[in-house]
Design a protein around this motif. Structure first.
Motif, PDB file in Angstrom:
ATOM      1  N   GLY A 114       0.811  -1.204   0.000  1.00 58.55           N
ATOM      2  CA  GLY A 114       0.000   0.000   0.000  1.00 58.55           C
ATOM      3  C   GLY A 114       0.845   1.255   0.000  1.00 58.55           C
ATOM      4  N   VAL A 115       0.331   2.253  -0.675  1.00 61.96           N
ATOM      5  CA  VAL A 115       0.940   3.591  -0.651  1.00 61.96           C
ATOM      6  C   VAL A 115      -0.172   4.604  -0.911  1.00 61.96           C
ATOM      7  CG1 VAL A 115       1.632   3.423  -3.086  1.00 61.96           C
ATOM      8  CG2 VAL A 115       2.758   5.084  -1.599  1.00 61.96           C
ATOM      9  N   GLY A 116      -0.083   5.742  -0.265  1.00 62.79           N
ATOM     10  CA  GLY A 116      -1.130   6.747  -0.426  1.00 62.79           C
ATOM     11  C   GLY A 116      -2.473   6.246   0.084  1.00 62.79           C
ATOM     12  N   ALA A 131      -7.710 -13.714   4.146  1.00 61.83           N
ATOM     13  CA  ALA A 131      -7.968 -12.277   4.026  1.00 61.83           C
ATOM     14  C   ALA A 131      -8.110 -11.933   2.546  1.00 61.83           C
ATOM     15  CB  ALA A 131      -6.840 -11.472   4.662  1.00 61.83           C
ATOM     16  N   THR A 132      -9.195 -11.281   2.201  1.00 66.61           N
ATOM     17  CA  THR A 132      -9.434 -10.921   0.804  1.00 66.61           C
ATOM     18  C   THR A 132      -8.675  -9.646   0.441  1.00 66.61           C
ATOM     19  OG1 THR A 132     -11.304  -9.563   1.430  1.00 66.61           O
ATOM     20  CG2 THR A 132     -11.762 -11.880   0.915  1.00 66.61           C
ATOM     21  N   ALA A 133      -8.588  -9.385  -0.855  1.00 66.71           N
ATOM     22  CA  ALA A 133      -7.958  -8.144  -1.312  1.00 66.71           C
ATOM     23  C   ALA A 133      -8.716  -6.938  -0.762  1.00 66.71           C
ATOM     24  CB  ALA A 133      -7.916  -8.108  -2.841  1.00 66.71           C
ATOM     25  N   ALA A 134     -10.030  -7.045  -0.635  1.00 66.32           N
ATOM     26  CA  ALA A 134     -10.820  -5.930  -0.101  1.00 66.32           C
ATOM     27  C   ALA A 134     -10.484  -5.675   1.368  1.00 66.32           C
ATOM     28  CB  ALA A 134     -12.310  -6.231  -0.254  1.00 66.32           C
ATOM     29  N   LYS A 135     -10.309  -6.745   2.139  1.00 67.60           N
ATOM     30  CA  LYS A 135      -9.931  -6.598   3.545  1.00 67.60           C
ATOM     31  C   LYS A 135      -8.537  -5.963   3.649  1.00 67.60           C
ATOM     32  CE  LYS A 135     -13.342  -8.532   5.916  1.00 67.60           C
ATOM     33  NZ  LYS A 135     -14.124  -7.734   6.879  1.00 67.60           N
ATOM     34  N   LYS A 136      -7.645  -6.403   2.791  1.00 70.17           N
ATOM     35  CA  LYS A 136      -6.294  -5.834   2.811  1.00 70.17           C
ATOM     36  C   LYS A 136      -6.324  -4.345   2.464  1.00 70.17           C
ATOM     37  CE  LYS A 136      -4.064 -10.192   1.509  1.00 70.17           C
ATOM     38  NZ  LYS A 136      -3.357 -10.859   0.389  1.00 70.17           N
ATOM     39  N   ALA A 137      -7.164  -3.989   1.507  1.00 68.39           N
ATOM     40  CA  ALA A 137      -7.287  -2.577   1.154  1.00 68.39           C
ATOM     41  C   ALA A 137      -7.805  -1.769   2.345  1.00 68.39           C
ATOM     42  CB  ALA A 137      -8.203  -2.418  -0.067  1.00 68.39           C
ATOM     43  N   GLU A 138      -8.707  -2.364   3.122  1.00 69.35           N
ATOM     44  CA  GLU A 138      -9.188  -1.689   4.337  1.00 69.35           C
ATOM     45  C   GLU A 138      -8.040  -1.481   5.340  1.00 69.35           C
ATOM     46  OE1 GLU A 138     -13.133  -4.147   4.987  1.00 69.35           O
ATOM     47  OE2 GLU A 138     -12.935  -2.644   6.594  1.00 69.35           O
ATOM     48  N   LEU A 139      -7.201  -2.517   5.479  1.00 62.38           N
ATOM     49  CA  LEU A 139      -6.064  -2.397   6.396  1.00 62.38           C
ATOM     50  C   LEU A 139      -5.115  -1.286   5.939  1.00 62.38           C
ATOM     51  CD1 LEU A 139      -5.203  -6.169   7.028  1.00 62.38           C
ATOM     52  CD2 LEU A 139      -6.311  -4.594   8.620  1.00 62.38           C
ATOM     53  N   ILE A 140      -4.836  -1.273   4.641  1.00 61.70           N
ATOM     54  CA  ILE A 140      -3.924  -0.256   4.090  1.00 61.70           C
ATOM     55  C   ILE A 140      -4.505   1.142   4.332  1.00 61.70           C
ATOM     56  CG2 ILE A 140      -3.066   0.689   1.897  1.00 61.70           C
ATOM     57  CD1 ILE A 140      -2.758  -2.325   0.978  1.00 61.70           C
ATOM     58  N   THR A 187       3.797   9.238   1.192  1.00 60.31           N
ATOM     59  CA  THR A 187       5.065   8.631   1.598  1.00 60.31           C
ATOM     60  C   THR A 187       4.864   7.668   2.776  1.00 60.31           C
ATOM     61  OG1 THR A 187       5.529  10.597   2.896  1.00 60.31           O
ATOM     62  CG2 THR A 187       6.572  10.460   0.732  1.00 60.31           C
ATOM     63  N   THR A 188       3.693   7.073   2.815  1.00 62.32           N
ATOM     64  CA  THR A 188       3.432   6.027   3.804  1.00 62.32           C
ATOM     65  C   THR A 188       3.280   4.699   3.076  1.00 62.32           C
ATOM     66  OG1 THR A 188       2.363   7.590   5.312  1.00 62.32           O
ATOM     67  CG2 THR A 188       1.841   5.249   5.606  1.00 62.32           C
ATOM     68  N   PHE A 189       4.191   3.788   3.373  1.00 64.48           N
ATOM     69  CA  PHE A 189       4.148   2.447   2.761  1.00 64.48           C
ATOM     70  C   PHE A 189       3.566   1.465   3.770  1.00 64.48           C
ATOM     71  CE2 PHE A 189       8.078   2.758  -0.276  1.00 64.48           C
ATOM     72  CZ  PHE A 189       7.464   3.774  -0.954  1.00 64.48           C
ATOM     73  N   VAL A 190       2.746   0.573   3.264  1.00 59.30           N
ATOM     74  CA  VAL A 190       2.217  -0.512   4.099  1.00 59.30           C
ATOM     75  C   VAL A 190       2.475  -1.818   3.362  1.00 59.30           C
ATOM     76  CG1 VAL A 190       0.177  -1.466   5.243  1.00 59.30           C
ATOM     77  CG2 VAL A 190       0.366   1.013   4.921  1.00 59.30           C
ATOM     78  N   VAL A 191       3.131  -2.746   4.014  1.00 63.64           N
ATOM     79  CA  VAL A 191       3.391  -4.055   3.405  1.00 63.64           C
ATOM     80  C   VAL A 191       2.767  -5.139   4.286  1.00 63.64           C
ATOM     81  CG1 VAL A 191       5.166  -5.743   2.792  1.00 63.64           C
ATOM     82  CG2 VAL A 191       5.493  -3.326   2.227  1.00 63.64           C
ATOM     83  N   ILE A 192       1.904  -5.932   3.671  1.00 62.42           N
ATOM     84  CA  ILE A 192       1.218  -7.016   4.386  1.00 62.42           C
ATOM     85  C   ILE A 192       1.895  -8.345   4.046  1.00 62.42           C
ATOM     86  CG2 ILE A 192      -0.972  -8.265   4.626  1.00 62.42           C
ATOM     87  CD1 ILE A 192      -2.366  -5.597   3.763  1.00 62.42           C
ATOM     88  N   ASP A 193       2.255  -9.091   5.065  1.00 66.28           N
ATOM     89  CA  ASP A 193       2.779 -10.450   4.855  1.00 66.28           C
ATOM     90  C   ASP A 193       1.775 -11.451   5.404  1.00 66.28           C
ATOM     91  OD1 ASP A 193       5.326  -9.747   3.826  1.00 66.28           O
ATOM     92  OD2 ASP A 193       6.115  -9.466   5.846  1.00 66.28           O
TER      93      ASP A 193
END
Lengths: 72, 72, 72, 72, 72, 72
Positions: C53-55, F13-22, F39-45
């Motif tokens: 994710g970004v932005g 976890a679905t892509a939609a759930k991950k988008a919510e987390l991001i 400039t905020t990065f979020v990486v889900i493992d």
């Protein structure tokens, strides 16, 4: 060639204790996976208690809550 | 948008040396993978030598062992 | 004895490109900090685009938003 | 409440071996630092060999170079 | 049982702000993924500005460059 | 310019759930620390359950033990 990262709260682990952790993790990887010690890295991070959260709280607050109120 | 984490033992890397590392890693990602510098993050962690293990020992002990005993 | 972790989105980096990254980062650490290649580890993580994710958006949505609407 | 991350090359570690690693690291933290198992997390990452570099090379190439040429 | 690592530049985040981050991330994981707070760890790393690179520069230099020269 | 790494067990976890987390983590950093989303990065493992240990056991075994035996 494993890489191991150990994160613990900073609460007074001595250099001797850390050396025990390094030796112990390395021995484990040798014993279980037949890894070579020379290519096994162990990195310990001590994390300030205000930077470690659990249960939605900084860890010292969390422990205090678990210990319960000292009601009169 | 790469993220790079560099862990090194804390042994006196200057801010100028760190700036060289940041520039060098970023250039590499631009050159090899055509990444944008503006979305390339580099985070350097300096790790105390007592917190870095290799060969089952804290790194200074490991180096001393490699250097060998100064027997009489 | 540095440890380097490179995280990139999974978008087709070949084994040859990864080998270039490994060589390049290692050379950089040798050149800037005089580190030994034999004790320099590089670990590359390819991250699915839905996991980056970004932005506030998954990266593909973010790029699409930056590219702008193709309005009629 | 420690967090441990073990990175190893993906070369066939079985679920049973991983369970041994999890048990062994947890026991070590209990024994050395008196940590509670219930709040000790262990995360194992298996890394593809093409994603792991040492000596400036992907690890399989590095091992092959160490083993030396089988010249005729 | 999630593990969350937040890395931010060290620029004066107070313990109260960190507690807000810990609470907020934990609530998010409870709400979105129905995770248990008691097994949700959050670790915050504050990174010195000279150790954080973006755009190929240490972050303070990068911000200064974005702000532009104060030409006469 | 924060970097956030979220590690969760791989349990659908679905892509939609991950988008919510991001979105949620990014909003939190904007709100609490006034960070820029760009400039905020979020990486889900997502971590396989056999690779996640707690209480000295792989997580599914741990949960089964907590649930207790269904004795007759």
């Amino acid at each position: 060639m494993p890489y191991v990262n150990l994160k613990i709260t900073r609460e007074g682990a001595t250099a001797a204790k850390k050396a025990e952790l390094i030796a112990g993790v390395t021995d484990l990887l040798v014993r279980v996976l037949n890894k070579s010690p020379a290519t096994t890295f162990v990195v310990i991070d001590e994390v300030e208690t205000e930077d470690w959260g659990v249960g939605g709280l900084p860890v010292l607050d969390y422990r205090a809550r678990l210990a319960g109120p000292t009601t009169g």
